[in-house]
Scaffold this active site. Structure first.
Site, PDB file in Angstrom:
ATOM      1  N   GLU A 126     -17.481  12.802  22.568  1.00  0.00           N
ATOM      2  CA  GLU A 126     -16.107  13.731  21.774  1.00  0.00           C
ATOM      3  C   GLU A 126     -15.678  13.418  20.689  1.00  0.00           C
ATOM      4  O   GLU A 126     -14.645  13.952  20.288  1.00  0.00           O
ATOM      5  CB  GLU A 126     -15.097  13.103  23.165  1.00  0.00           C
ATOM      6  CG  GLU A 126     -15.226  14.013  24.472  1.00  0.00           C
ATOM      7  CD  GLU A 126     -14.408  13.741  25.425  1.00  0.00           C
ATOM      8  OE1 GLU A 126     -13.244  13.270  25.092  1.00  0.00           O
ATOM      9  OE2 GLU A 126     -14.844  13.875  26.588  1.00  0.00           O
ATOM     10  N   HIS A 160      -2.670   2.700   8.163  1.00  0.00           N
ATOM     11  CA  HIS A 160      -3.885   1.850   7.745  1.00  0.00           C
ATOM     12  C   HIS A 160      -3.988   0.680   8.504  1.00  0.00           C
ATOM     13  O   HIS A 160      -3.079  -0.060   8.900  1.00  0.00           O
ATOM     14  CB  HIS A 160      -3.513   1.517   6.328  1.00  0.00           C
ATOM     15  CG  HIS A 160      -4.584   0.409   5.428  1.00  0.00           C
ATOM     16  ND1 HIS A 160      -5.745   0.592   5.645  1.00  0.00           N
ATOM     17  CD2 HIS A 160      -4.140  -0.892   5.340  1.00  0.00           C
ATOM     18  CE1 HIS A 160      -6.192  -0.623   4.941  1.00  0.00           C
ATOM     19  NE2 HIS A 160      -5.359  -1.514   4.631  1.00  0.00           N
ATOM     20  N   HIS A 169     -13.046  -2.822   3.740  1.00  0.00           N
ATOM     21  CA  HIS A 169     -11.508  -3.263   3.967  1.00  0.00           C
ATOM     22  C   HIS A 169     -11.003  -2.589   5.174  1.00  0.00           C
ATOM     23  O   HIS A 169     -10.489  -3.338   5.945  1.00  0.00           O
ATOM     24  CB  HIS A 169     -10.840  -2.607   2.579  1.00  0.00           C
ATOM     25  CG  HIS A 169      -9.423  -2.919   2.692  1.00  0.00           C
ATOM     26  ND1 HIS A 169      -8.691  -3.082   1.539  1.00  0.00           N
ATOM     27  CD2 HIS A 169      -8.504  -3.094   3.826  1.00  0.00           C
ATOM     28  CE1 HIS A 169      -7.365  -3.411   1.658  1.00  0.00           C
ATOM     29  NE2 HIS A 169      -7.258  -3.460   2.933  1.00  0.00           N
ATOM     30  N   HIS A 184      -7.347  -2.470   9.863  1.00  0.00           N
ATOM     31  CA  HIS A 184      -8.732  -3.097   9.625  1.00  0.00           C
ATOM     32  C   HIS A 184      -9.512  -3.328  10.823  1.00  0.00           C
ATOM     33  O   HIS A 184      -9.836  -4.332  11.428  1.00  0.00           O
ATOM     34  CB  HIS A 184      -8.611  -4.378   8.931  1.00  0.00           C
ATOM     35  CG  HIS A 184      -7.432  -4.496   7.753  1.00  0.00           C
ATOM     36  ND1 HIS A 184      -6.935  -5.803   7.313  1.00  0.00           N
ATOM     37  CD2 HIS A 184      -7.386  -3.728   6.988  1.00  0.00           C
ATOM     38  CE1 HIS A 184      -6.448  -5.616   6.217  1.00  0.00           C
ATOM     39  NE2 HIS A 184      -6.601  -4.329   5.989  1.00  0.00           N
ATOM     40  N   GLU A 189       0.741  -1.181   0.017  1.00  0.00           N
ATOM     41  CA  GLU A 189       0.071   0.103   0.259  1.00  0.00           C
ATOM     42  C   GLU A 189       0.824   1.190   0.110  1.00  0.00           C
ATOM     43  O   GLU A 189       0.424   2.226   0.378  1.00  0.00           O
ATOM     44  CB  GLU A 189      -0.941   0.007   1.218  1.00  0.00           C
ATOM     45  CG  GLU A 189      -1.867  -1.154   1.330  1.00  0.00           C
ATOM     46  CD  GLU A 189      -2.794  -1.347   0.221  1.00  0.00           C
ATOM     47  OE1 GLU A 189      -2.758  -0.417  -0.711  1.00  0.00           O
ATOM     48  OE2 GLU A 189      -3.757  -2.163   0.498  1.00  0.00           O
TER      49      GLU A 189
HETATM   50  P1  13P Z   1       0.555  -5.323   3.195  1.00  0.00           P
HETATM   51  O1  13P Z   1       1.131  -6.455   3.955  1.00  0.00           O
HETATM   52  O2  13P Z   1       1.228  -5.261   1.698  1.00  0.00           O
HETATM   53  O3  13P Z   1       1.030  -4.341   4.064  1.00  0.00           O
HETATM   54  O4  13P Z   1      -0.764  -5.356   2.992  1.00  0.00           O
HETATM   55  C1  13P Z   1      -1.759  -5.516   3.916  1.00  0.00           C
HETATM   56  C2  13P Z   1      -3.050  -4.728   3.818  1.00  0.00           C
HETATM   57  O5  13P Z   1      -3.395  -4.277   4.732  1.00  0.00           O
HETATM   58  C3  13P Z   1      -3.505  -4.522   2.400  1.00  0.00           C
HETATM   59  O6  13P Z   1      -4.244  -3.558   2.579  1.00  0.00           O
HETATM   60 ZN    ZN Z   2      -5.530  -3.443   4.158  1.00  0.00          ZN
END
Ligand code: 13P
Ligand code: ZN
Length: 269
Positions: A168, A138, A209, A140, A115
């Site tokens: 808040e 980033h 995602h 999940h 990413e």
């Molecule tokens: P990477 O292992 O390449 O960092 O990817 C993980 C991920 O969350 C892809 O969106």
């Molecule tokens: Zn991801």
């Protein structure tokens, strides 16, 4: 040369990755982090020798010469603490703008996160708005992800729902969250779309995602996502129940006044 594993920014990165894993936001290799580091903070910890060059997928000319500490692709956040040199890498954007120079890390021959386009493009976008932006994160988070299956992806509505879930929220993210529909991850296209959304908010939800956050340091960025995820959790705990109370727009305006923040233009009635 000082031991890079004792650098404050390295210790913070390791603690953050571990903490994110502990929150359940980063299953398997899920999630990635990039931290922009001033040369001043890095130079005592590296020899200056380029270990190898890794091509980028786009021209990052705006950030030539900049250093980033970045999680490795396919690497597990839970393992960062046990082997930082294998799971993390310190890269410098090469003079041509299209390569990254590896200065430290990815010790098993690995490379930066898939990413990286979304990360670097988001850094470029956020730096134009806040020259002190240093972090793109980033992950999940479970409830944010769940919410994208049952809530409209309309950004105003999505933001308002999150704001209404905890008092808040509007104080922590007055700029709200932007939302992208499902897109193929790891591409320049999702990178460009994310960076565009980063111009108006520090968080961008990737439907079905995860989420991107940007901030001045790891703590602040972690806190942003933590707060949004907490709100999403309240939403998921209550969405199927009759709602008989909420935070009204009049009360949101009181929060704005008291905390000296301004909710995103047009998002409150
Ligand atoms: P990477 O292992 O390449 O960092 O990817 C993980 C991920 O969350 C892809 O969106
Ligand atoms: Zn991801």
């Amino acid at each position: 040369m000082k031991d890079i594993l004792t650098a404050p920014w390295m210790i913070e990165m390791i603690h953050t990755a571990t903490n994110m894993y502990d929150q359940g936001w980063d299953e398997r290799n899920g999630g990635n982090i990039s931290v922009l580091l001033p040369e001043e903070d890095v130079k005592d910890y590296i020899s200056g020798e380029v270990i190898r060059t890794i091509p980028l997928k786009f021209d990052a000319k705006e950030i030539i010469g900049k250093y980033f500490l970045v999680t490795g692709t396919g690497k597990y956040f839970k393992n960062v603490q046990y082997d930082p040199a294998r799971n993390l890498g310190l890269i410098r954007i090469a003079p041509n703008g299209t390569d990254a120079e590896l200065m430290w890390g990815y010790s098993d021959g690995g490379r930066f996160t898939s990413e990286l386009p979304a990360h670097l493009m988001s850094h470029i976008a956020r730096l134009q708005i806040d020259p002190d932006n240093r972090v793109v994160m980033h992950c999940h988070p479970t409830n944010i992800l769940a919410m994208t299956y049952v809530h409209t992806l309309d950004e105003r509505k999505f933001t308002r729902t999150l704001w209404q879930m905890c008092t808040e929220c509007i104080v922590v993210f007055p700029d709200g969250v932007n939302v992208l529909p499902w897109m193929l991850c790891g591409t320049n296209e999702i990178g460009e779309a994310t960076a565009e959304k980063m111009k108006t908010a520090r968080m961008v939800v990737w439907a079905q995602h995860g989420i991107y956050g940007a901030g001045r340091d790891l703590d602040e960025t972690f806190g942003l996502i933590e707060t949004a995820e907490k709100a999403a959790e309240i939403f998921m705990l209550t969405a199927h129940l009759p709602i008989i109370n909420t935070i009204s727009d009049a009360q949101m305006h009181k929060l704005e006044e008291h905390f000296g923040v301004k909710g995103r233009e047009g998002y409150l009635d």
